[in-house]
Design an enzyme around this catalytic site. Structure first.
Site, PDB file in Angstrom:
ATOM      1  N   HIS A  21       0.856  -1.308   0.055  1.00 59.55           N
ATOM      2  CA  HIS A  21       0.027   0.145  -0.063  1.00 59.55           C
ATOM      3  C   HIS A  21       0.820   1.215  -0.062  1.00 59.55           C
ATOM      4  O   HIS A  21       0.627   2.195  -0.599  1.00 59.55           O
ATOM      5  CB  HIS A  21      -0.922   0.071   1.118  1.00 59.55           C
ATOM      6  CG  HIS A  21      -1.982  -1.098   1.168  1.00 59.55           C
ATOM      7  ND1 HIS A  21      -3.233  -0.647   0.647  1.00 59.55           N
ATOM      8  CD2 HIS A  21      -1.964  -2.368   1.429  1.00 59.55           C
ATOM      9  CE1 HIS A  21      -3.912  -1.778   0.733  1.00 59.55           C
ATOM     10  NE2 HIS A  21      -3.219  -2.787   1.135  1.00 59.55           N
ATOM     11  N   ASP A 113      -5.660   6.295   0.992  1.00 63.29           N
ATOM     12  CA  ASP A 113      -5.660   4.915   0.725  1.00 63.29           C
ATOM     13  C   ASP A 113      -7.442   4.499   0.858  1.00 63.29           C
ATOM     14  O   ASP A 113      -7.883   4.844   1.964  1.00 63.29           O
ATOM     15  CB  ASP A 113      -4.912   4.204   1.472  1.00 63.29           C
ATOM     16  CG  ASP A 113      -4.930   2.800   1.174  1.00 63.29           C
ATOM     17  OD1 ASP A 113      -6.147   1.851   0.705  1.00 63.29           O
ATOM     18  OD2 ASP A 113      -4.003   2.119   0.639  1.00 63.29           O
ATOM     19  N   ASN A 353       1.012  -4.901  -7.241  1.00 61.53           N
ATOM     20  CA  ASN A 353       2.348  -4.150  -7.294  1.00 61.53           C
ATOM     21  C   ASN A 353       3.338  -5.167  -8.080  1.00 61.53           C
ATOM     22  O   ASN A 353       4.035  -4.750  -9.149  1.00 61.53           O
ATOM     23  CB  ASN A 353       2.994  -3.864  -6.126  1.00 61.53           C
ATOM     24  CG  ASN A 353       2.362  -2.881  -5.409  1.00 61.53           C
ATOM     25  OD1 ASN A 353       1.641  -1.705  -6.057  1.00 61.53           O
ATOM     26  ND2 ASN A 353       2.713  -2.638  -4.160  1.00 61.53           N
ATOM     27  N   SER A 354       3.498  -6.497  -7.975  1.00 59.66           N
ATOM     28  CA  SER A 354       4.223  -7.250  -8.643  1.00 59.66           C
ATOM     29  C   SER A 354       3.757  -7.501 -10.045  1.00 59.66           C
ATOM     30  O   SER A 354       4.627  -7.436 -11.012  1.00 59.66           O
ATOM     31  CB  SER A 354       4.304  -8.649  -8.004  1.00 59.66           C
ATOM     32  OG  SER A 354       5.004  -8.641  -6.679  1.00 59.66           O
ATOM     33  N   GLN A 374      -5.521 -11.192  -6.072  1.00 58.03           N
ATOM     34  CA  GLN A 374      -4.506 -12.038  -6.580  1.00 58.03           C
ATOM     35  C   GLN A 374      -5.325 -12.966  -7.965  1.00 58.03           C
ATOM     36  O   GLN A 374      -4.548 -13.142  -8.806  1.00 58.03           O
ATOM     37  CB  GLN A 374      -3.601 -12.890  -5.947  1.00 58.03           C
ATOM     38  CG  GLN A 374      -2.551 -12.073  -4.938  1.00 58.03           C
ATOM     39  CD  GLN A 374      -2.205 -12.610  -3.584  1.00 58.03           C
ATOM     40  OE1 GLN A 374      -2.086 -13.907  -3.969  1.00 58.03           O
ATOM     41  NE2 GLN A 374      -1.791 -11.913  -2.682  1.00 58.03           N
TER      42      GLN A 374
END
Length: 452
Positions: A21, A113, A353-354, A374
């Site tokens: 985050h 956020d 992010n990945s 995911q």
């Protein structure tokens, strides 16, 4: 004497806890600062201490002392932490913004956020725009939206976004968020709080770019003012317009940078399988054994990130038996690894992010999602963007070594997958380049704030 620095306007950024985050929000803050904005990032004390050296262009202020009042692992678990963070953090954030009112640069916008929806009321109290920042994909948020209305027991305002074949999200084992009541688990109810009062936010921001999620953005634009401002990857890897922007600046674990990069430098181009499941996801012992066997059987070299808390799950003697072709480390500088010419594929949990990083570097993915968003990201990787493959689970919900190995071989050797990965890399760079879609969105937001 050096002249006093002047700014266009002042933006307050409220970050949630957790590496996944914090980093994208700080990267967005750096981007705003590079365009002449004064930016203050407010967060927990442990975060602001760790981030002080992340960027001289951004100010870091603590609004919650998790070292004294208690972090995620403190008494009462995750639910109690969120309650403490809201009670103390909202009061301190209000005082911080109020303090700026008599300064040369009062706060003109609050970017928060989306997991902290209470921040929007604070923005309204000060009569400044509030912008919700989602650190998950547009598609993942679209997948949660119908659940939000089921919890409210209200009809959807428009038909749900269609993702045929998307499996239901797996639910992670988190500290208590309360008793299970009704159809949805406490974690889903917590996630759906992101939608609280969101129609009153000035902008809905995503770490994505328009071409990456074109159809879902069109759908979502019927609900909110959506602006993609990503990929929020350090500038040196994309447009190189933010000075000295090489790293995110926040890691939960200390990366073994020198050992990792020296080892990669000895490997041939495109020959290394990079395996990492991020800061939050983890494999059970059985799945670790299957992963280890797949890497052992492969003819390729591998770099496997196994967190300190996961080391005990490694197969016996695995490190010694694979030392000639593999390197097992506790943490690594993922940006540098993905940018390295030796890396040929990324075996990933597909955290957002990945996933964005893999897209930005043109690295094909073997997608092994563990929970929540995911699942959606892995779906996109395989079925929408065509930059990877998701191995199938067997009847015991386990992915075998043979299946993992099959997918690694297909990704490492598949010409079509590699071609698509390079195409998306080009589009990611194009989005954040000057006059790219994301850059235009950022400039538009700045112009609106400055005009207030």
């Amino acid at each position: 004497m050096e002249g006093k620095k002047t700014y266009k306007a002042h933006v307050m950024v409220l970050a949630y806890h957790g590496q996944g985050h914090i980093n994208p929000m700080v990267q967005f803050s750096k981007r705003l600062a590079s365009k002449g904005m004064k930016v203050t990032v407010s967060a927990m004390l442990s975060t602001t201490k760790a981030m002080k050296s992340a960027s001289s262009a951004v100010i870091f202020e603590s609004i919650y002392d998790d070292t004294t009042e208690g972090g995620v692992a403190a008494q009462g678990g995750f639910k109690a932490f969120l309650e403490r963070f809201e009670a103390s953090g909202s009061q301190n954030l209000t005082e911080l913004i109020k303090k700026q009112e008599i300064s040369e640069y009062p706060v003109k916008c609050l970017v928060y956020d989306a997991n902290l929806p209470w921040a929007l009321a604070i923005a309204k109290d000060f009569a400044i725009p509030g912008a919700a920042f989602f650190t998950q994909s547009c598609a993942a948020i679209a997948s949660y939206y119908p659940m939000h209305y089921e919890i409210l027991e209200k009809p959807l305002p428009l038909p749900a976004f269609s993702m045929p074949g998307l499996p239901p999200p797996k639910i992670p084992n988190l500290m208590s968020l309360g008793a299970v009541t009704g159809k949805h688990s406490p974690i889903i109810k917590q996630i759906c709080k992101q939608f609280d009062d969101i129609e009153n936010a000035e902008w809905i921001l995503f770490n994505s770019f328009d071409k990456l999620e074109e159809e879902v953005v069109k759908w979502m634009s019927n609900l909110w003012t959506v602006r993609n401002i990503g990929p929020t990857v350090p500038s040196v890897y994309l447009d190189n317009r933010v000075e000295n922007d090489y790293d995110y600046g926040f890691n939960m674990y200390k990366p073994s940078t020198e050992a990792c990069m020296q080892w990669l430098n000895t490997r041939e181009t495109g020959s290394v399988i990079y395996v990492s499941f991020g800061s939050a996801a983890s494999l059970n012992a059985d799945q670790m054994a299957e992963m280890g066997e797949a890497l052992k059987q492969s003819t390729k070299s591998f770099l496997w990130v196994v967190k300190p808390t996961e080391q005990s799950k490694l197969p016996a003697n695995f490190v010694e038996e694979t030392s000639e072709k593999g390197l097992v480390i506790t943490w690594c500088p993922q940006l540098e690894v993905l940018a390295h010419k030796a890396v040929g594929c990324f075996v990933s949990h597909c955290g957002w992010n990945s996933t964005v990083e893999a897209i930005s570097f043109g690295v094909p993915v073997v997608a092994m999602p563990q929970f929540l968003d995911q699942m959606t990201n892995a779906y996109l990787v395989e079925r929408v963007w065509g930059v990877g493959i998701q191995p199938k689970e067997n009847e015991q919900n386990k992915t075998t070594a043979e299946e993992i190995g099959r997918c690694i071989n297909e990704v490492m050797n598949g010409e079509e997958i590699r071609k698509k990965a390079i195409q998306w890399k080009s589009l990611a760079k194009e989005a954040i380049d000057e006059n790219g879609s994301s850059d235009i969105h950022i400039d538009e937001i700045i112009s609106r704030i400055v005009a207030l």
